[in-house]
Write an enzyme that holds these catalytic residues in place. Structure first.
Site, PDB file in Angstrom:
ATOM      1  N   LYS A 179       0.847  -1.184  -0.101  1.00 37.78           N
ATOM      2  CA  LYS A 179      -0.033  -0.017   0.039  1.00 37.78           C
ATOM      3  C   LYS A 179       0.788   1.268   0.088  1.00 37.78           C
ATOM      4  O   LYS A 179       0.830   2.099   0.881  1.00 37.78           O
ATOM      5  CB  LYS A 179      -0.920  -0.204   1.366  1.00 37.78           C
TER       6      LYS A 179
HETATM    7  O1  S5P Z   1      -9.716  -2.735   2.048  1.00 38.98           O
HETATM    8  C1  S5P Z   1      -9.044  -3.453   2.063  1.00 38.98           C
HETATM    9  C2  S5P Z   1      -7.745  -3.833   1.263  1.00 38.98           C
HETATM   10  C3  S5P Z   1      -7.247  -4.717   1.628  1.00 38.98           C
HETATM   11  S1  S5P Z   1      -5.700  -5.027   0.561  1.00 38.98           S
HETATM   12  N1  S5P Z   1      -9.085  -4.588   3.117  1.00 38.98           N
HETATM   13  C4  S5P Z   1      -8.148  -5.622   3.238  1.00 38.98           C
HETATM   14  O2  S5P Z   1      -8.499  -6.518   4.072  1.00 38.98           O
HETATM   15  N2  S5P Z   1      -7.106  -5.554   2.612  1.00 38.98           N
HETATM   16  C5  S5P Z   1      -6.234  -6.827   2.670  1.00 38.98           C
HETATM   17  O3  S5P Z   1      -6.931  -8.027   2.740  1.00 38.98           O
HETATM   18  C6  S5P Z   1      -5.640  -6.693   4.248  1.00 38.98           C
HETATM   19  O4  S5P Z   1      -4.355  -6.142   4.484  1.00 38.98           O
HETATM   20  C7  S5P Z   1      -5.316  -8.428   4.434  1.00 38.98           C
HETATM   21  O5  S5P Z   1      -4.042  -8.778   4.083  1.00 38.98           O
HETATM   22  C8  S5P Z   1      -6.329  -8.976   3.773  1.00 38.98           C
HETATM   23  C9  S5P Z   1      -7.659  -9.440   4.278  1.00 38.98           C
HETATM   24  O6  S5P Z   1      -7.404 -10.423   5.328  1.00 38.98           O
HETATM   25  P1  S5P Z   1      -8.821 -11.318   5.942  1.00 38.98           P
HETATM   26  O7  S5P Z   1      -7.946 -11.815   7.087  1.00 38.98           O
HETATM   27  O8  S5P Z   1      -9.796 -10.157   6.787  1.00 38.98           O
HETATM   28  O9  S5P Z   1      -9.460 -11.917   5.234  1.00 38.98           O
END
Ligand code: S5P
Length: 471
Positions: A305
Site C-alpha cells: 500500500k
Molecule cells: O480494503 C482492504 C484492502 C486490503 S488489501 N481490506 C483488506 O482487508 N485488505 C487486505 O486483505 C488486508 O491487508 C489483509 O491482508 C487482507 C484481508 O485479510 P482477512 O484475514 O481479513 O481476510
C-alpha cells in the site's frame, strides 16, 4: 412557453436557486454563477410548475419508467411520476458501501424504457453514471430531461452516448431572461459569458460506459484488451487455472508462509503477503516463494500500500531491505498522492525486466473507510490511461473497463466482521458485486483444515464467476 420560462426564471432567481457572485465549485474551480435547485423543495408551487414544464419537453411517448438523478432531481422526478402516472425508479448513490445492495430501487422489467430527470448538467457525468447502472440492470434510456444546461460540455458527452438531452434553459438563455427582467446587469451577463468561454468541462469519451459489460465477459476475452501486460497474464492465468482466489498469507513466520503456499499453490491465482510483518525475513524466503510461484503458476503480490510522493515510493519499491520491485509481480498503492505516485512506481520498475502491475486501493473493506464516491472517481481517472495499473482494490462494481481487474478483500464463507473494523461478505456476494479476484486471509489461515478451506473458497468463487458471466 417562452413567457412561462421567463416567469419561472425570475421565480428561481427570487428563491436563490440561481445566485451571482464569487463561488467555488465542488472541484475547487471559481465560478461567477451558482445554481442550486435544492431549495425548490421549500416552494411546492414552483416545484410543481417546474416539474410540469420539464415534463412538457418529453418526446418519447413509450417511456414506462422515470428516473431522477440523486438527489436534487428526485423530488422533481417524484412529482412528474405522480402527475403522469408513470412509475419511478431510483439509482442509489450509496449502494457502493457494501457492494451487495441493489443499485436500482423500484420495480421494472428488462427492456423497460426510462427517461432521466436531472437538475443541472455540467460535464454530464452524473447522468452517464446513472445511465450505466440502469443499462446494467436491463433498462433502456433514450432521453434525459434537464432543467439547466450549464453549456460546459455535458450535452455533447450525453449525446455522444446516444441519449437525447432536452433542457429547459441553457445558462445563456437564463441570463437573457434575467437581464430582460432587470434582475441582473449587463456586466454580470458578460462575466458569466466570459466564464463559460473559459471553463468548458472536458469532453469525456466515456469509453468505460460504452465498453462491453466487464461483468459479463470471460477472463480470456478481457485479457485481450488489458493495457497492463500483467493484467493480461493474470486474466489468462485465472481462466486457465480456473481460480480467482487470492490468498492473503498474513503470517509472521517465513516457514509458515512457505508451508501454506506449498499446499495452496495449485489452487490460487495470487499469493498476497505483507512482507513487513515477517519476523525472520531474508532473501532466501523470497527465493523459496519465487520457486513455488513458478512451479505452481501463481503471481506474488506485496500488499505494501505505497502512498507517498513519487520519489519516496520509487525508493521504497526498488531499494531498502526488501527490494520489492525485484520479486513482487504485483503491489498495492493508495492513489492519494496523485499521478506522481504512479510515475515513481514506474521509475522503479525500469530496473526490472519482468512485467509488473499495481492495484490501486480505491475502496476499502473496513467500517467507516474514508474512500467516498468522489475519491473513487478520482482513483478511476488515474488508472484510465496507465499501463502500470492492473486493477482496483474495491468493494463494488465501480468501473467497467474489461481490461482492469477488481480485487476484493473482506471475504468469508459467512457475512461477519472482526473486532477491528474488517467487514466480510460471502464469495458469491463479492463476485456479484464485481470481484474478479477475491482476497481470503483468515478464512483460510485460521481454519483447521486449510486445504479443504482453500478448495471451498476456490470452488465457490469460481462457480459464482461462471454464473455471473452466463446469467
Ligand atoms: O480494503 C482492504 C484492502 C486490503 S488489501 N481490506 C483488506 O482487508 N485488505 C487486505 O486483505 C488486508 O491487508 C489483509 O491482508 C487482507 C484481508 O485479510 P482477512 O484475514 O481479513 O481476510
Amino acid at each position: 412557453m417562452k413567457e412561462q420560462l421567463k416567469e419561472l426564471a425570475i421565480e428561481l432567481y427570487e428563491i436563490d436557486a440561481v445566485k451571482f457572485g464569487d463561488f467555488v465549485t465542488k472541484v475547487g474551480l471559481k465560478t461567477p454563477v451558482y445554481v442550486d435547485l435544492r431549495v425548490i423543495i421549500s416552494y411546492p408551487k414552483i416545484l410543481k410548475k417546474i416539474s410540469k414544464t420539464l415534463w412538457g419537453l418529453a418526446e418519447d411517448d413509450k417511456v414506462v419508467q422515470i428516473c431522477g438523478v440523486p438527489y436534487t432531481a428526485l423530488p422533481i422526478a417524484s412529482v412528474i411520476s405522480a402527475e403522469s402516472d408513470i412509475p419511478m425508479v431510483i439509482r442509489r448513490k450509496e449502494a457502493k458501501a457494501y457492494g451487495t445492495k441493489k443499485l436500482i430501487e423500484g420495480s421494472f422489467k428488462q427492456g423497460d424504457t426510462c427517461v432521466i430527470i436531472e437538475d443541472v448538467v455540467t460535464s454530464g457525468s452524473s447522468i452517464l453514471e446513472t445511465v450505466r447502472d440502469l443499462k446494467n440492470e436491463g433498462l433502456k434510456v433514450t432521453e434525459a430531461l434537464v432543467i439547466m444546461d450549464r453549456e460546459q460540455g455535458g450535452r455533447k458527452n450525453i449525446e455522444n452516448s446516444g441519449i437525447k438531452m432536452q433542457s429547459l434553459y441553457t445558462l445563456t438563455q437564463l441570463m437573457g431572461y434575467l437581464l430582460e427582467a432587470k434582475k441582473v446587469t449587463a456586466e454580470t451577463v458578460e462575466r458569466v459569458t466570459e466564464y463559460l468561454k473559459e471553463s468548458r468541462a472536458p469532453v469525456k469519451t466515456f469509453e468505460d460506459e460504452s465498453a462491453p459489460n466487464r461483468l459479463k465477459l470471460d477472463f480470456a476475452e478481457r485479457s485481450k484488451v488489458a493495457k497492463n501486460p500483467l493484467a493480461a497474464k493474470l486474466l489468462n492465468l485465472m481462466s486457465q487455472k480456473e481460480t480467482t482466489l487470492c490468498l492473503a498469507a498474513d503470517l509472521t513466520s517465513a516457514d509458515e508462509i512457505i508451508d501454506l503456499t506449498e499446499r495452496a499453490g495449485p489452487h490460487i491465482a495470487v499469493l498476497k503477503i505483507h512482507v513487513d510483518i515477517i519476523e525472520d525475513f531474508d532473501q532466501t524466503f523470497i527465493q523459496r516463494l519465487k520457486h513455488l510461484s513458478s512451479k505452481h503458476k501463481f503471481f506474488i503480490m506485496e500488499d505494501r500500500k505505497f502512498g507517498d510522493i513519487g520519489n519516496t515510493v520509487s525508493l521504497q519499491y526498488g531499494k531498502g531491505v526488501y527490494k520489492i520491485a525485484e520479486w513482487a509481480d504485483l503491489i498495492t498503492a493508495h492513489p492519494v498522492p496523485g499521478p506522481g505516485l504512479l510515475d515513481g512506481l514506474k521509475k522503479a520498475q525500469k530496473h526490472v525486466s519482468e512485467d509488473r502491475g499495481v492495484f490501486l486501493i480505491t475502496e476499502m473493506s473496513s467500517k467507516g473507510a474514508l474512500t467516498g464516491e468522489n475519491y473513487v472517481k478520482e482513483c478511476l481517472a488515474l488508472s484510465k490511461d496507465s499501463d502500470i495499473v492492473t486493477g482496483h482494490v474495491c468493494q463494488s462494481n465501480v468501473f467497467s473497463d474489461p481490461g482492469l481487474i477488481q480485487l476484493t478483500p473482506g471475504v468469508k464463507l459467512a457475512k461477519t466482521s472482526d473486532n477491528l473494523g474488517q467487514q466480510y461478505n460471502t464469495p458469491e456476494a463479492v463476485v456479484n458485486a464485481g470481484a474478479d479476484l477475491a482476497v481470503v486471509g483468515r478464512g483460510i489461515t485460521e481454519s483447521l483444515d486449510k486445504l479443504s478451506s482453500i478448495l471451498k473458497y476456490k470452488n465457490q468463487l469460481w462457480a459464482a464467476y461462471k454464473n455471473r458471466i452466463s446469467s
